[in-house]
Design a protein around this motif. Structure first.
Motif, mmCIF file in Angstrom:
data_model
loop_
_atom_site.group_PDB
_atom_site.id
_atom_site.type_symbol
_atom_site.label_atom_id
_atom_site.label_comp_id
_atom_site.label_asym_id
_atom_site.label_seq_id
_atom_site.Cartn_x
_atom_site.Cartn_y
_atom_site.Cartn_z
ATOM 1 N N THR A 1 -44.382 19.383 -70.970
ATOM 2 C CA THR A 1 -44.205 20.765 -71.425
ATOM 3 C C THR A 1 -44.953 21.769 -70.560
ATOM 4 O O THR A 1 -45.064 22.942 -70.939
ATOM 5 C CB THR A 1 -44.656 20.924 -72.898
ATOM 6 O OG1 THR A 1 -46.064 20.667 -72.999
ATOM 7 C CG2 THR A 1 -43.896 19.991 -73.814
ATOM 8 N N VAL A 2 -45.460 21.330 -69.420
ATOM 9 C CA VAL A 2 -46.111 22.292 -68.513
ATOM 10 C C VAL A 2 -45.072 23.008 -67.647
ATOM 11 O O VAL A 2 -45.431 23.713 -66.702
ATOM 12 C CB VAL A 2 -47.166 21.612 -67.587
ATOM 13 C CG1 VAL A 2 -48.332 21.084 -68.386
ATOM 14 C CG2 VAL A 2 -46.527 20.522 -66.745
ATOM 15 N N VAL B 1 -47.735 24.809 -74.290
ATOM 16 C CA VAL B 1 -47.998 23.502 -73.682
ATOM 17 C C VAL B 1 -48.449 22.527 -74.768
ATOM 18 O O VAL B 1 -49.290 22.858 -75.605
ATOM 19 C CB VAL B 1 -49.070 23.601 -72.578
ATOM 20 C CG1 VAL B 1 -49.434 22.214 -72.056
ATOM 21 C CG2 VAL B 1 -48.568 24.484 -71.433
ATOM 22 N N GLY B 2 -47.896 21.325 -74.718
ATOM 23 C CA GLY B 2 -48.266 20.281 -75.675
ATOM 24 C C GLY B 2 -47.035 19.550 -76.175
ATOM 25 O O GLY B 2 -46.252 20.105 -76.952
ATOM 26 N N TYR C 1 -40.960 24.876 -72.582
ATOM 27 C CA TYR C 1 -40.037 24.488 -71.502
ATOM 28 C C TYR C 1 -40.295 23.035 -71.135
ATOM 29 O O TYR C 1 -41.397 22.663 -70.741
ATOM 30 C CB TYR C 1 -40.267 25.403 -70.291
ATOM 31 C CG TYR C 1 -39.324 25.203 -69.121
ATOM 32 C CD1 TYR C 1 -38.221 26.032 -68.953
ATOM 33 C CD2 TYR C 1 -39.558 24.218 -68.174
ATOM 34 C CE1 TYR C 1 -37.366 25.886 -67.865
ATOM 35 C CE2 TYR C 1 -38.716 24.050 -67.084
ATOM 36 C CZ TYR C 1 -37.615 24.887 -66.939
ATOM 37 O OH TYR C 1 -36.777 24.728 -65.868
ATOM 38 N N LEU C 2 -39.273 22.211 -71.273
ATOM 39 C CA LEU C 2 -39.388 20.790 -70.956
ATOM 40 C C LEU C 2 -39.011 20.525 -69.502
ATOM 41 O O LEU C 2 -38.033 21.079 -68.995
ATOM 42 C CB LEU C 2 -38.480 19.963 -71.864
ATOM 43 C CG LEU C 2 -38.896 19.841 -73.331
ATOM 44 C CD1 LEU C 2 -37.754 19.255 -74.155
ATOM 45 C CD2 LEU C 2 -40.138 18.978 -73.456
ATOM 46 N N ASP C 3 -39.777 19.671 -68.847
ATOM 47 C CA ASP C 3 -39.521 19.321 -67.450
ATOM 48 C C ASP C 3 -39.945 17.869 -67.249
ATOM 49 O O ASP C 3 -41.135 17.552 -67.233
ATOM 50 C CB ASP C 3 -40.311 20.244 -66.528
ATOM 51 C CG ASP C 3 -40.034 19.994 -65.052
ATOM 52 O OD1 ASP C 3 -39.471 18.926 -64.724
ATOM 53 O OD2 ASP C 3 -40.381 20.869 -64.228
ATOM 54 N N VAL D 1 -51.531 23.858 -55.873
ATOM 55 C CA VAL D 1 -50.829 22.586 -55.691
ATOM 56 C C VAL D 1 -49.814 22.400 -56.801
ATOM 57 O O VAL D 1 -49.842 23.078 -57.829
ATOM 58 C CB VAL D 1 -51.835 21.406 -55.681
ATOM 59 C CG1 VAL D 1 -52.758 21.514 -54.484
ATOM 60 C CG2 VAL D 1 -52.625 21.365 -56.981
ATOM 61 N N HIS D 2 -48.878 21.448 -56.606
ATOM 62 C CA HIS D 2 -47.759 21.326 -57.546
ATOM 63 C C HIS D 2 -48.136 20.621 -58.845
ATOM 64 O O HIS D 2 -47.386 20.676 -59.821
ATOM 65 C CB HIS D 2 -46.591 20.605 -56.879
ATOM 66 C CG HIS D 2 -46.686 19.115 -56.900
ATOM 67 N ND1 HIS D 2 -47.597 18.410 -56.155
ATOM 68 C CD2 HIS D 2 -45.973 18.189 -57.594
ATOM 69 C CE1 HIS D 2 -47.436 17.121 -56.371
ATOM 70 N NE2 HIS D 2 -46.476 16.954 -57.244
ATOM 71 N N THR D 3 -49.301 19.954 -58.886
ATOM 72 C CA THR D 3 -49.736 19.308 -60.121
ATOM 73 C C THR D 3 -50.500 20.310 -60.982
ATOM 74 O O THR D 3 -51.591 20.739 -60.617
ATOM 75 C CB THR D 3 -50.639 18.095 -59.824
ATOM 76 O OG1 THR D 3 -49.929 17.152 -59.025
ATOM 77 C CG2 THR D 3 -51.057 17.418 -61.127
ATOM 78 N N VAL D 4 -49.902 20.664 -62.106
ATOM 79 C CA VAL D 4 -50.554 21.588 -63.031
ATOM 80 C C VAL D 4 -51.350 20.779 -64.053
ATOM 81 O O VAL D 4 -50.834 19.848 -64.667
ATOM 82 C CB VAL D 4 -49.516 22.463 -63.766
ATOM 83 C CG1 VAL D 4 -50.194 23.341 -64.813
ATOM 84 C CG2 VAL D 4 -48.744 23.319 -62.761
ATOM 85 N N ASN D 5 -52.615 21.138 -64.217
ATOM 86 C CA ASN D 5 -53.464 20.482 -65.206
ATOM 87 C C ASN D 5 -53.075 20.993 -66.593
ATOM 88 O O ASN D 5 -53.275 22.172 -66.896
ATOM 89 C CB ASN D 5 -54.929 20.798 -64.922
ATOM 90 C CG ASN D 5 -55.880 20.032 -65.824
ATOM 91 O OD1 ASN D 5 -55.564 19.721 -66.962
ATOM 92 N ND2 ASN D 5 -57.052 19.728 -65.302
ATOM 93 N N PRO D 6 -52.510 20.139 -67.454
ATOM 94 C CA PRO D 6 -52.057 20.607 -68.775
ATOM 95 C C PRO D 6 -53.189 20.963 -69.717
ATOM 96 O O PRO D 6 -52.949 21.540 -70.784
ATOM 97 C CB PRO D 6 -51.246 19.409 -69.309
ATOM 98 C CG PRO D 6 -51.782 18.226 -68.595
ATOM 99 C CD PRO D 6 -52.206 18.708 -67.243
ATOM 100 N N LYS D 7 -54.421 20.630 -69.340
ATOM 101 C CA LYS D 7 -55.577 21.003 -70.162
ATOM 102 C C LYS D 7 -56.057 22.423 -69.856
ATOM 103 O O LYS D 7 -56.585 23.110 -70.740
ATOM 104 C CB LYS D 7 -56.734 20.035 -69.914
ATOM 105 C CG LYS D 7 -56.415 18.578 -70.217
ATOM 106 C CD LYS D 7 -56.319 18.347 -71.706
ATOM 107 C CE LYS D 7 -56.267 16.861 -72.012
ATOM 108 N NZ LYS D 7 -56.243 16.608 -73.468
#
Length: 330
Positions: free
Chosen positions: A111-112, A142-143, A162-164, A254-260
């Motif tokens: 959900t990020v 997010v979650g 938004y789901l990905d 960077v392309h990795t989003v920290n969901p926290k």
């Protein structure tokens, strides 16, 4: 004499038709593009080229899960269409994502998607520089615990969620191909999509499926790679050293989003390669989660989950490149 000649002719004809109808067993290598990247599928001792069938499977996956196709099920769901009945592919990816979301304490989170788009790494290519308030606003959505499936339909606590599933979809696509080959009683194959791999059985002459993985610590020496036996294993790699952007003021995202946290800022962990006797979707998701976790959390996770092998590439306190490896990948 005539009867004897007729018998000989009949025998020859039967032998001819028998040979004509016999299946020709051979090895196949199929290549192409799918999911925005390349694929290579090698399967041995088979009687048929299954390219058409595999193209159909790829079509169904894109129709269900591609955020880059406006008419796909997931795109329609993200636009607010509450009438979509998800198919078995979507349901399996969702269920698997829920499990890994829980296992990783939320570091793997599909959900990020809004934040991935906002930071410029999703299909919308927004490329924004978010303020703290804007990040906080997006974090409301997010979650994965805020999303469920009821009677085959996605139910979201907020319509803006938004789901990905792109961080698990390549691996899942490989699993779908592997299951298809299994259904055709093919015992030896290797499936690779965009660098993620799943292999079964052996190559010719009973050799294992072995890949060469670049060892960046020794890349300039004659031992600049390590060999990894992938027979009956899956492997996936996630990293931020290729997918990034730098703003005019020098900030790197960077392309990795920290969901926290909601941020896409590089940590000292540069890449994570996960190797395990699991579905490739699992290894794909774990590799993504490790990048979001960072080095120390990833190491703690691996200490607990001994069935998962990994090679983590990071920058140490002195600014030098270093590796952390689980046992078996030295």
């Amino acid at each position: 004499m005539i009867l004897k000649n007729k018998l000989i002719l009949i025998t020859v004809l039967l032998a001819f038709f028998s040979c004509s109808n016999a299946e020709i067993i051979k090895d196949f290598t199929l290549k192409g593009r799918v999911f925005g990247t390349t694929y290579k599928i090698v399967y041995l001792d088979a009687s048929k080229n299954y390219q058409t069938s595999l193209d159909s499977l790829f079509f169904l996956m894109n129709k269900s899960l591609s955020t880059y196709i406006p008419s796909s099920d997931i795109s329609r769901i993200n636009k607010g269409d509450s009438t979509v009945i998800v198919d078995d592919l979507f349901l399996e990816v969702f269920t698997k994502s829920k499990r890994i979301y829980t296992e990783t304490n939320g570091f793997f989170d599909p959900t990020v998607g809004n934040l991935v788009n906002a930071w410029g790494f999703g299909p919308k290519k927004e490329r924004l520089n978010l303020s703290e308030d804007q990040v906080a606003q997006q974090m409301q959505y997010v979650g994965l615990g805020k999303v469920t499936i009821v009677n085959g339909k996605i139910k979201k606590q907020d319509a803006q969620i938004y789901l990905d599933f792109n961080s698990i979809a390549k691996g899942f696509g490989i699993d779908v191909v592997a299951r298809f080959l299994d259904s055709k009683n093919i015992s030896n194959y290797l499936v690779e999509i965009g660098g993620e791999i799943r292999a079964k059985g052996v190559k010719k002459e009973n050799h294992p499926w072995v890949i060469k993985l670049v060892n960046p610590i020794k890349k300039d020496s004659i031992k600049g790679y390590r060999k990894i036996n992938l027979s009956n294993k899956s492997m996936a790699t996630s990293g931020n050293y290729r997918k990034f952007r730098v703003t005019k003021d020098g900030q790197k995202y960077v392309h990795t989003v920290n969901p926290k946290t909601g941020y896409a800022i590089e940590s000292n962990l540069l890449s994570a390669s996960v190797i395990a006797d699991l579905d490739c979707a699992d290894t794909d998701a774990y590799a993504t989660a490790f990048m979001a976790m960072g080095l120390e959390n990833a190491k703690e996770f691996l200490e607990i989950h001994k069935n998962i092998g990994a090679i983590l590439l990071f920058i140490n306190k002195n600014g030098d490149l270093e590796e952390y490896r689980t046992s078996g990948y030295n």
